[in-house]
Design a protein around this motif. Structure first.
Motif, PDB file in Angstrom:
ATOM      1  N   THR A   4       4.914 -39.124  -4.060  1.00  0.00           N
ATOM      2  CA  THR A   4       5.589 -38.287  -3.079  1.00  0.00           C
ATOM      3  C   THR A   4       4.594 -37.307  -2.490  1.00  0.00           C
ATOM      4  O   THR A   4       3.456 -37.209  -2.930  1.00  0.00           O
ATOM      5  CB  THR A   4       6.771 -37.538  -3.728  1.00  0.00           C
ATOM      6  OG1 THR A   4       7.512 -36.887  -2.717  1.00  0.00           O
ATOM      7  CG2 THR A   4       6.302 -36.534  -4.769  1.00  0.00           C
ATOM      8  N   LYS A  29      10.657 -26.203  -5.935  1.00  0.00           N
ATOM      9  CA  LYS A  29      11.367 -26.326  -4.666  1.00  0.00           C
ATOM     10  C   LYS A  29      10.539 -27.068  -3.620  1.00  0.00           C
ATOM     11  O   LYS A  29      11.072 -27.830  -2.830  1.00  0.00           O
ATOM     12  CB  LYS A  29      11.757 -24.947  -4.137  1.00  0.00           C
ATOM     13  CG  LYS A  29      12.696 -25.034  -2.946  1.00  0.00           C
ATOM     14  CD  LYS A  29      13.470 -23.782  -2.704  1.00  0.00           C
ATOM     15  CE  LYS A  29      14.451 -23.447  -3.778  1.00  0.00           C
ATOM     16  NZ  LYS A  29      15.598 -24.311  -3.946  1.00  0.00           N
ATOM     17  N   GLY A  32      10.473 -31.450  -2.579  1.00  0.00           N
ATOM     18  CA  GLY A  32      11.793 -31.927  -2.168  1.00  0.00           C
ATOM     19  C   GLY A  32      11.979 -33.425  -2.260  1.00  0.00           C
ATOM     20  O   GLY A  32      13.004 -33.902  -2.752  1.00  0.00           O
ATOM     21  N   GLU A  33      11.000 -34.203  -1.797  1.00  0.00           N
ATOM     22  CA  GLU A  33      11.120 -35.662  -1.833  1.00  0.00           C
ATOM     23  C   GLU A  33      11.167 -36.173  -3.271  1.00  0.00           C
ATOM     24  O   GLU A  33      12.006 -37.011  -3.613  1.00  0.00           O
ATOM     25  CB  GLU A  33       9.947 -36.291  -1.082  1.00  0.00           C
ATOM     26  CG  GLU A  33      10.022 -37.806  -1.006  1.00  0.00           C
ATOM     27  CD  GLU A  33       8.814 -38.402  -0.306  1.00  0.00           C
ATOM     28  OE1 GLU A  33       8.602 -39.608  -0.499  1.00  0.00           O
ATOM     29  OE2 GLU A  33       8.088 -37.686   0.410  1.00  0.00           O
ATOM     30  N   ASN A  35      12.103 -34.442  -5.914  1.00  0.00           N
ATOM     31  CA  ASN A  35      13.355 -33.971  -6.505  1.00  0.00           C
ATOM     32  C   ASN A  35      14.521 -34.875  -6.115  1.00  0.00           C
ATOM     33  O   ASN A  35      15.361 -35.207  -6.956  1.00  0.00           O
ATOM     34  CB  ASN A  35      13.635 -32.528  -6.087  1.00  0.00           C
ATOM     35  CG  ASN A  35      12.581 -31.577  -6.598  1.00  0.00           C
ATOM     36  OD1 ASN A  35      11.829 -31.889  -7.510  1.00  0.00           O
ATOM     37  ND2 ASN A  35      12.506 -30.409  -5.999  1.00  0.00           N
ATOM     38  N   GLU A  36      14.575 -35.285  -4.851  1.00  0.00           N
ATOM     39  CA  GLU A  36      15.653 -36.168  -4.407  1.00  0.00           C
ATOM     40  C   GLU A  36      15.557 -37.534  -5.080  1.00  0.00           C
ATOM     41  O   GLU A  36      16.576 -38.116  -5.465  1.00  0.00           O
ATOM     42  CB  GLU A  36      15.641 -36.305  -2.890  1.00  0.00           C
ATOM     43  CG  GLU A  36      16.059 -35.033  -2.176  1.00  0.00           C
ATOM     44  CD  GLU A  36      17.396 -34.486  -2.684  1.00  0.00           C
ATOM     45  OE1 GLU A  36      18.364 -35.272  -2.805  1.00  0.00           O
ATOM     46  OE2 GLU A  36      17.465 -33.278  -2.974  1.00  0.00           O
ATOM     47  N   LYS A  37      14.341 -38.047  -5.244  1.00  0.00           N
ATOM     48  CA  LYS A  37      14.169 -39.338  -5.928  1.00  0.00           C
ATOM     49  C   LYS A  37      14.610 -39.226  -7.381  1.00  0.00           C
ATOM     50  O   LYS A  37      15.245 -40.137  -7.911  1.00  0.00           O
ATOM     51  CB  LYS A  37      12.721 -39.800  -5.842  1.00  0.00           C
ATOM     52  CG  LYS A  37      12.325 -40.281  -4.461  1.00  0.00           C
ATOM     53  CD  LYS A  37      10.878 -40.729  -4.424  1.00  0.00           C
ATOM     54  CE  LYS A  37      10.497 -41.231  -3.049  1.00  0.00           C
ATOM     55  NZ  LYS A  37       9.097 -41.700  -3.005  1.00  0.00           N
ATOM     56  N   ARG A  39      16.802 -37.080  -8.638  1.00  0.00           N
ATOM     57  CA  ARG A  39      18.279 -36.959  -8.645  1.00  0.00           C
ATOM     58  C   ARG A  39      18.927 -38.314  -8.418  1.00  0.00           C
ATOM     59  O   ARG A  39      19.946 -38.634  -9.047  1.00  0.00           O
ATOM     60  CB  ARG A  39      18.720 -35.950  -7.599  1.00  0.00           C
ATOM     61  CG  ARG A  39      18.421 -34.519  -7.991  1.00  0.00           C
ATOM     62  CD  ARG A  39      18.949 -33.519  -6.958  1.00  0.00           C
ATOM     63  NE  ARG A  39      18.696 -32.164  -7.409  1.00  0.00           N
ATOM     64  CZ  ARG A  39      17.807 -31.323  -6.846  1.00  0.00           C
ATOM     65  NH1 ARG A  39      17.113 -31.705  -5.780  1.00  0.00           N
ATOM     66  NH2 ARG A  39      17.641 -30.116  -7.328  1.00  0.00           N
ATOM     67  N   ALA A  40      18.349 -39.112  -7.508  1.00  0.00           N
ATOM     68  CA  ALA A  40      18.898 -40.441  -7.238  1.00  0.00           C
ATOM     69  C   ALA A  40      18.830 -41.339  -8.479  1.00  0.00           C
ATOM     70  O   ALA A  40      19.634 -42.256  -8.628  1.00  0.00           O
ATOM     71  CB  ALA A  40      18.146 -41.091  -6.071  1.00  0.00           C
ATOM     72  N   THR A  44      19.007 -34.459 -13.826  1.00  0.00           N
ATOM     73  CA  THR A  44      19.347 -33.105 -13.383  1.00  0.00           C
ATOM     74  C   THR A  44      18.022 -32.404 -13.113  1.00  0.00           C
ATOM     75  O   THR A  44      17.174 -32.330 -14.001  1.00  0.00           O
ATOM     76  CB  THR A  44      20.125 -32.341 -14.470  1.00  0.00           C
ATOM     77  OG1 THR A  44      21.326 -33.057 -14.754  1.00  0.00           O
ATOM     78  CG2 THR A  44      20.449 -30.931 -14.020  1.00  0.00           C
ATOM     79  N   ASP A  47      14.876 -26.732  -9.691  1.00  0.00           N
ATOM     80  CA  ASP A  47      13.750 -26.603  -8.761  1.00  0.00           C
ATOM     81  C   ASP A  47      13.618 -25.191  -8.187  1.00  0.00           C
ATOM     82  O   ASP A  47      13.885 -24.963  -7.017  1.00  0.00           O
ATOM     83  CB  ASP A  47      13.850 -27.642  -7.653  1.00  0.00           C
ATOM     84  CG  ASP A  47      15.155 -27.575  -6.881  1.00  0.00           C
ATOM     85  OD1 ASP A  47      16.077 -26.849  -7.308  1.00  0.00           O
ATOM     86  OD2 ASP A  47      15.251 -28.235  -5.833  1.00  0.00           O
TER      87      ASP A  47
END
Length: 72
Positions: A4, A29, A32-33, A35-37, A39-40, A44, A47
């Motif tokens: 990422t 924080k 972001g990319e 963190n989204e991966k 979460r997907a 949990t 951030d």
């Protein structure tokens, strides 16, 4: 490994998060990319804004001492 971009300036290919156990990770924080991966994938993700601590490079993993966990 999940590849990422932390920011448009830095291409990060090393760990920038800390596994806390039980499907929880400490990230940043600015990731972001990533963190989204995460979460997907069902993690949990905590951030907080770590930008003032990471100006010299590194991430939350570099800022932590070893965690002592109670046995399960």
């Amino acid at each position: 490994m999940i590849r990422t971009r932390l920011t448009e300036k830095f291409d990060i290919e090393h760990p920038i998060l800390l596994a806390l156990g039980n499907g929880k990770v400490l990230s940043m924080k600015g990731a972001g990319e990533l963190n989204e991966k995460m979460r997907a994938l069902g993690f949990t993700v905590y951030d907080p804004d770590m930008s003032m601590f990471t100006l010299g490079g590194g991430g939350v993993h570099c800022l932590c001492q070893a965690l002592c966990r109670d046995p399960l």
